[in-house]
Design a protein around this motif. Structure first.
Motif, PDB file in Angstrom:
ATOM      1  N   MET A 190      -6.166 -10.412  14.723  1.00  0.00           N
ATOM      2  CA  MET A 190      -6.388  -9.116  14.084  1.00  0.00           C
ATOM      3  C   MET A 190      -5.868  -9.120  12.656  1.00  0.00           C
ATOM      4  N   GLY A 191      -4.774  -9.807  12.425  1.00  0.00           N
ATOM      5  CA  GLY A 191      -4.244  -9.907  11.075  1.00  0.00           C
ATOM      6  C   GLY A 191      -5.215 -10.590  10.136  1.00  0.00           C
ATOM      7  N   ALA A 192      -5.807 -11.687  10.603  1.00  0.00           N
ATOM      8  CA  ALA A 192      -6.781 -12.412   9.784  1.00  0.00           C
ATOM      9  C   ALA A 192      -8.023 -11.564   9.525  1.00  0.00           C
ATOM     10  N   SER A 193      -8.517 -10.906  10.571  1.00  0.00           N
ATOM     11  CA  SER A 193      -9.718 -10.075  10.435  1.00  0.00           C
ATOM     12  C   SER A 193      -9.478  -8.899   9.502  1.00  0.00           C
ATOM     13  N   LEU A 194      -8.381  -8.200   9.727  1.00  0.00           N
ATOM     14  CA  LEU A 194      -8.102  -7.008   8.921  1.00  0.00           C
ATOM     15  C   LEU A 194      -7.885  -7.373   7.462  1.00  0.00           C
ATOM     16  N   ALA A 195      -7.220  -8.487   7.212  1.00  0.00           N
ATOM     17  CA  ALA A 195      -6.997  -8.922   5.834  1.00  0.00           C
ATOM     18  C   ALA A 195      -8.324  -9.164   5.115  1.00  0.00           C
ATOM     19  N   ALA A 196      -9.272  -9.794   5.823  1.00  0.00           N
ATOM     20  CA  ALA A 196     -10.580 -10.079   5.219  1.00  0.00           C
ATOM     21  C   ALA A 196     -11.368  -8.799   4.952  1.00  0.00           C
ATOM     22  N   TYR A 197     -11.430  -7.932   5.932  1.00  0.00           N
ATOM     23  CA  TYR A 197     -12.236  -6.713   5.794  1.00  0.00           C
ATOM     24  C   TYR A 197     -11.597  -5.717   4.827  1.00  0.00           C
ATOM     25  N   ALA A 198     -10.283  -5.719   4.741  1.00  0.00           N
ATOM     26  CA  ALA A 198      -9.608  -4.866   3.764  1.00  0.00           C
ATOM     27  C   ALA A 198      -9.977  -5.289   2.345  1.00  0.00           C
ATOM     28  N   ARG A 199     -10.062  -6.609   2.120  1.00  0.00           N
ATOM     29  CA  ARG A 199     -10.501  -7.103   0.807  1.00  0.00           C
ATOM     30  C   ARG A 199     -11.921  -6.623   0.518  1.00  0.00           C
ATOM     31  N   ARG A 200     -12.758  -6.694   1.550  1.00  0.00           N
ATOM     32  CA  ARG A 200     -14.151  -6.266   1.395  1.00  0.00           C
ATOM     33  C   ARG A 200     -14.233  -4.779   1.019  1.00  0.00           C
ATOM     34  N   ALA A 201     -13.311  -3.985   1.599  1.00  0.00           N
ATOM     35  CA  ALA A 201     -13.327  -2.535   1.380  1.00  0.00           C
ATOM     36  C   ALA A 201     -12.439  -2.099   0.225  1.00  0.00           C
ATOM     37  N   ASP A 202     -11.793  -3.066  -0.443  1.00  0.00           N
ATOM     38  CA  ASP A 202     -10.860  -2.775  -1.533  1.00  0.00           C
ATOM     39  C   ASP A 202      -9.689  -1.918  -1.042  1.00  0.00           C
ATOM     40  N   LEU A 203      -9.176  -2.270   0.140  1.00  0.00           N
ATOM     41  CA  LEU A 203      -7.992  -1.625   0.697  1.00  0.00           C
ATOM     42  C   LEU A 203      -6.825  -2.599   0.676  1.00  0.00           C
ATOM     43  N   TYR A 204      -5.627  -2.074   0.693  1.00  0.00           N
ATOM     44  CA  TYR A 204      -4.430  -2.906   0.764  1.00  0.00           C
ATOM     45  C   TYR A 204      -4.051  -3.100   2.234  1.00  0.00           C
ATOM     46  N   ALA A 205      -3.987  -4.348   2.669  1.00  0.00           N
ATOM     47  CA  ALA A 205      -3.682  -4.652   4.071  1.00  0.00           C
ATOM     48  C   ALA A 205      -2.227  -5.061   4.220  1.00  0.00           C
ATOM     49  N   HIS A 206      -1.570  -4.482   5.214  1.00  0.00           N
ATOM     50  CA  HIS A 206      -0.188  -4.809   5.556  1.00  0.00           C
ATOM     51  C   HIS A 206      -0.158  -5.285   7.007  1.00  0.00           C
TER      52      HIS A 206
END
Length: 465
Positions: A130-146
């Motif tokens: 989930m960390g890997a997935s969320l990090a990728a999709y957050a970049r796609r959405a221009d969100l900051y992932a923690h």
């Protein structure tokens, strides 16, 4: 219309956030349609989870955050089936998703919801995928992932998080502690809560796996699921229940939970065992000591007349290699537990050899590549070039001599050229030799050089001169 409803007491929570808890009993909430008289409208022109948008509680017409996740292949394992003597064995290969795991489904829906809810920061606790997935999709959405990770994480997944630029926080030994920490951290800082076990939209995302199985095979006899926290098992149950309620499927498949012999709290709860011990396993994705969804997972198993069992690391490794060599599917170590379970289920007469049986392979084997031994001198030569011939333990001592560090920080300073597990192994051995000591602060275990370790480093410097 979908409402958030408690799966245990039935209380409704109206327009609450998807990570809200039941106000009556404190349970996790799930989205529930007010009625199922409508038909599932599958958009045949879309080859992702969004082909099922008519059955999702999100109604966003634009700005969908997607990398074409889902719609993964279901492969009939004919060669493997002949070896195991089972005629209708299928592999649902979730390793074909954009970042290599089933969690991309969750990341797509959760980042979409966060974006439309005008959040700038999105956070999750994860022991890897989930960390890997969320990090990728957050970049796609221009969100900051923690991402809050526990001590034990597969290094391939950690490398993905780093590559996608996520803010990584190490907390706790197992992901249970990470979940507790992110629950308060996200609330305090006003971040979107994307931990799969805590957000009801994750069940909606993963139920699309059930829809895809139904589209291809109808309702199989058995679906075998690798289980850590239990969100995938619960989501499959929800998906097949909805198909049955809509009149699109007759009956439910038996859901079968697989956990490692080292740690199996959901298997224990299903069997009525109150106590369990924690052992050592390479199946890090399955190491969840106190699953948030354990009661719901057991409910899903009992509702489908399912079963639960454990498999050993040795059997998982054999199954991983067998699947790769028979079917050309290289799955993550933890995922191969489902294939290991097939042989055990057949031997014990718990499934029939003519049953249509689906094994969920949740992630790509490239995420746990360090578990496969690669012969040859190339790897050793690379280490010598990088470290100037210094033994790894000496290099770690040098890093710790500057200041105390936790394991992940040591791994980063080494440049990630060895596995995180190898770093922790070296740290444990150095501590046993009295060259370093450790202490716990703020949920992290820090390591520092002892007086004995400093004397060794000084002696080595003298010799180098």
């Amino acid at each position: 219309m979908y409402l958030l409803r408690c799966p245990f007491c039935g209380s409704e929570s109206g327009e609450a956030d998807p990570w809200s808890r039941c106000s009556q009993c404190g349970s996790i909430l799930m989205y529930d349609a007010e009625d199922y008289e409508y038909k599932l409208m599958v958009d045949q022109n879309i080859h992702s989870i969004w082909r099922y948008s008519s059955a999702l509680p999100l109604r966003y017409a634009s700005n969908i955050v997607t990398l074409s996740e889902g719609f993964t292949p279901i492969v009939k394992a004919e060669h493997l089936g002949r070896i195991l003597k089972i005629s209708n064995l299928y592999i649902k290969d979730e390793g074909r998703n954009p970042t290599g795991s089933f969690r991309d489904r969750c990341a797509s829906i959760l980042t979409t919801d966060a974006l439309h809810s005008e959040f700038k920061h999105i956070a999750a606790a994860s022991n890897g995928n989930m960390g890997a997935s969320l990090a990728a999709y957050a970049r796609r959405a221009d969100l900051y992932a923690h991402i809050v990770i526990p001590r034990y994480v597969d290094e391939g997944k950690l490398a993905q998080m780093i590559a996608y630029g996520a803010d990584i926080i190490e907390y706790g030994t197992y992901v249970d502690e990470s979940i507790d920490y992110i629950s308060s951290l996200a609330y305090d800082r006003g971040w979107y809560q994307a931990t799969p076990e805590l957000n009801a939209l994750s069940f909606e995302a993963l139920k699309t796996i059930a829809f895809e199985i139904w589209e291809r095979l109808g309702v199989p006899d058995n679906v075998i699921v690798p289980v850590g926290g239990g969100s995938l098992l619960v989501s499959l149950w929800k998906g097949f229940r909805e198909l049955e309620a809509m009149g699109l499927a007759s009956g439910m498949p038996r859901l079968i939970c697989v956990q490692t012999e080292a740690l199996h709290p959901i298997v224990d709860k299903f069997r009525g065992v109150c106590e369990h011990s924690i052992g050592v396993s390479k199946a890090l994705a399955l190491l969840v000591a106190r699953p948030v969804l354990s009661d719901l997972a057991v409910k899903a198993l009992k509702d489908t007349d399912g079963d639960a069992l454990t498999v050993s690391d040795s059997d998982i490794m054999k199954a991983m290699i067998l699947l790769a060599r028979c079917e050309g599917i290289f799955t993550e170590f933890s995922s191969a537990s489902t294939v290991a379970a097939v042989r055990k289920l057949l031997d014990e007469g718990l499934i029939d050899r003519s049953d249509v049986t689906v094994c969920i392979a949740t992630s790509s084997g490239l995420k746990t590549i360090s578990l496969v031994e690669v012969p040859g001198r190339g790897k050793r030569r690379r280490a010598i070039i990088l470290y100037g011939g210094k033994p790894m333990k000496i290099r770690i001592l040098e890093i710790l001599s500057a200041k105390p560090r936790y394991g992940y920080d040591v791994w980063k300073n080494l440049g990630g050229v060895v596995s995180l597990q190898a770093v922790y192994q070296h740290l444990e051995e150095l501590e046993a030799e009295g060259l370093i000591s450790s202490y716990t602060s703020d949920g992290r275990r820090y390591y520092q050089v002892s007086d004995k370790g400093r004397r060794l480093l000084e002696a080595l410097k003298t010799l180098e001169k």
